[in-house]
Design a protein around this motif. Structure first.
Motif, PDB file in Angstrom:
ATOM      1  N   ILE A 132       1.111  -0.932   0.383  1.00 43.17           N
ATOM      2  CA  ILE A 132      -0.309  -0.168   0.450  1.00 43.17           C
ATOM      3  C   ILE A 132       1.200   1.269   0.103  1.00 43.17           C
ATOM      4  O   ILE A 132       0.257   2.208  -1.219  1.00 43.17           O
ATOM      5  CB  ILE A 132      -1.321  -0.042   1.121  1.00 43.17           C
ATOM      6  CG1 ILE A 132      -2.385  -1.092   1.435  1.00 43.17           C
ATOM      7  CG2 ILE A 132      -1.739   1.518   1.540  1.00 43.17           C
ATOM      8  CD1 ILE A 132      -3.139  -1.088   1.810  1.00 43.17           C
ATOM      9  N   PHE A 133       1.819   1.217   0.674  1.00 51.66           N
ATOM     10  CA  PHE A 133       2.799   2.819   0.842  1.00 51.66           C
ATOM     11  C   PHE A 133       3.285   2.421   0.077  1.00 51.66           C
ATOM     12  O   PHE A 133       3.656   3.874  -1.352  1.00 51.66           O
ATOM     13  CB  PHE A 133       3.434   2.474   2.419  1.00 51.66           C
ATOM     14  CG  PHE A 133       4.746   3.444   2.614  1.00 51.66           C
ATOM     15  CD1 PHE A 133       3.742   4.729   2.826  1.00 51.66           C
ATOM     16  CD2 PHE A 133       5.569   3.793   1.995  1.00 51.66           C
ATOM     17  CE1 PHE A 133       4.734   5.843   3.135  1.00 51.66           C
ATOM     18  CE2 PHE A 133       6.420   4.884   1.661  1.00 51.66           C
ATOM     19  CZ  PHE A 133       5.757   6.110   2.717  1.00 51.66           C
ATOM     20  N   GLY A 134       4.172   1.441  -1.028  1.00 52.14           N
ATOM     21  CA  GLY A 134       4.814   1.670  -2.876  1.00 52.14           C
ATOM     22  C   GLY A 134       3.445   2.503  -3.596  1.00 52.14           C
ATOM     23  O   GLY A 134       4.245   2.402  -4.350  1.00 52.14           O
ATOM     24  N   ALA A 135       2.383   2.031  -3.576  1.00 49.29           N
ATOM     25  CA  ALA A 135       1.880   2.146  -4.320  1.00 49.29           C
ATOM     26  C   ALA A 135       1.586   3.085  -4.503  1.00 49.29           C
ATOM     27  O   ALA A 135       1.191   4.520  -4.847  1.00 49.29           O
ATOM     28  CB  ALA A 135       0.269   0.949  -4.974  1.00 49.29           C
ATOM     29  N   HIS A 136       1.008   3.427  -3.012  1.00 47.53           N
ATOM     30  CA  HIS A 136       0.247   5.192  -2.350  1.00 47.53           C
ATOM     31  C   HIS A 136       0.691   6.490  -1.743  1.00 47.53           C
ATOM     32  O   HIS A 136       0.278   7.612  -2.158  1.00 47.53           O
ATOM     33  CB  HIS A 136      -1.088   5.009  -1.960  1.00 47.53           C
ATOM     34  CG  HIS A 136      -1.706   3.999  -2.495  1.00 47.53           C
ATOM     35  ND1 HIS A 136      -2.699   4.172  -3.940  1.00 47.53           N
ATOM     36  CD2 HIS A 136      -2.656   2.371  -1.702  1.00 47.53           C
ATOM     37  CE1 HIS A 136      -3.786   3.566  -4.246  1.00 47.53           C
ATOM     38  NE2 HIS A 136      -3.407   2.325  -3.733  1.00 47.53           N
TER      39      HIS A 136
END
Length: 135
Positions: A87-91
């Motif tokens: 999630i942190f990598g994507a958003h």
């Protein structure tokens, strides 16, 4: 196929699922389950309290299940942390990591349940051994 290989594949698939979720869907999950930063500590507290309570009540049948409980806890924690990283990598937004972090803290709470149960069992065993030697 080895169990650790299956775990890595499962964690990767969960990570991809979280990676592909939109910001709106993650926000809806946070709102639907009323997640917040303060709720991340609830599974940890329940794990510690229940493990100690069950040992103090004298439930000795859990000894044979401590290893599988610990393995399951590590699996759930791995899946949650993989999802949080995805999630942190994507958003690139920390607040959207709450659903995955909640999964990880449930795994950590289960681990703390087994840990507190084992610690209290060890303390009870050592105290009973010490009183047996004193008599």
């Amino acid at each position: 196929m080895a169990l650790t290989t299956r775990l890595v594949i499962l964690a990767g698939l969960i990570g991809l699922m979280f990676y592909n979720l939109s910001d709106e869907r993650l926000a809806a999950l946070i709102i639907d389950y009323q997640l917040g930063w303060y709720k991340l500590g609830v599974p940890l507290a329940w794990g510690l309290v229940l493990g100690a309570l069950l040992q103090l009540l004298g439930l000795k049948q859990l000894h044979k299940f401590l290893e599988p409980i610990t393995f399951i806890a590590v699996c759930v924690m791995t899946v949650g942390l993989t999802g949080a990283a995805a999630i942190f990598g994507a958003h690139q937004t920390a607040i959207l990591m709450l659903p995955a972090l909640q999964i990880a803290t449930i795994g950590l709470g289960v681990y703390l349940f087994a840990y507190s149960y084992a610690r209290f069992a060890g303390a009870r065993e050592s105290s009973s051994t010490a009183t047996g030697k004193d008599e």
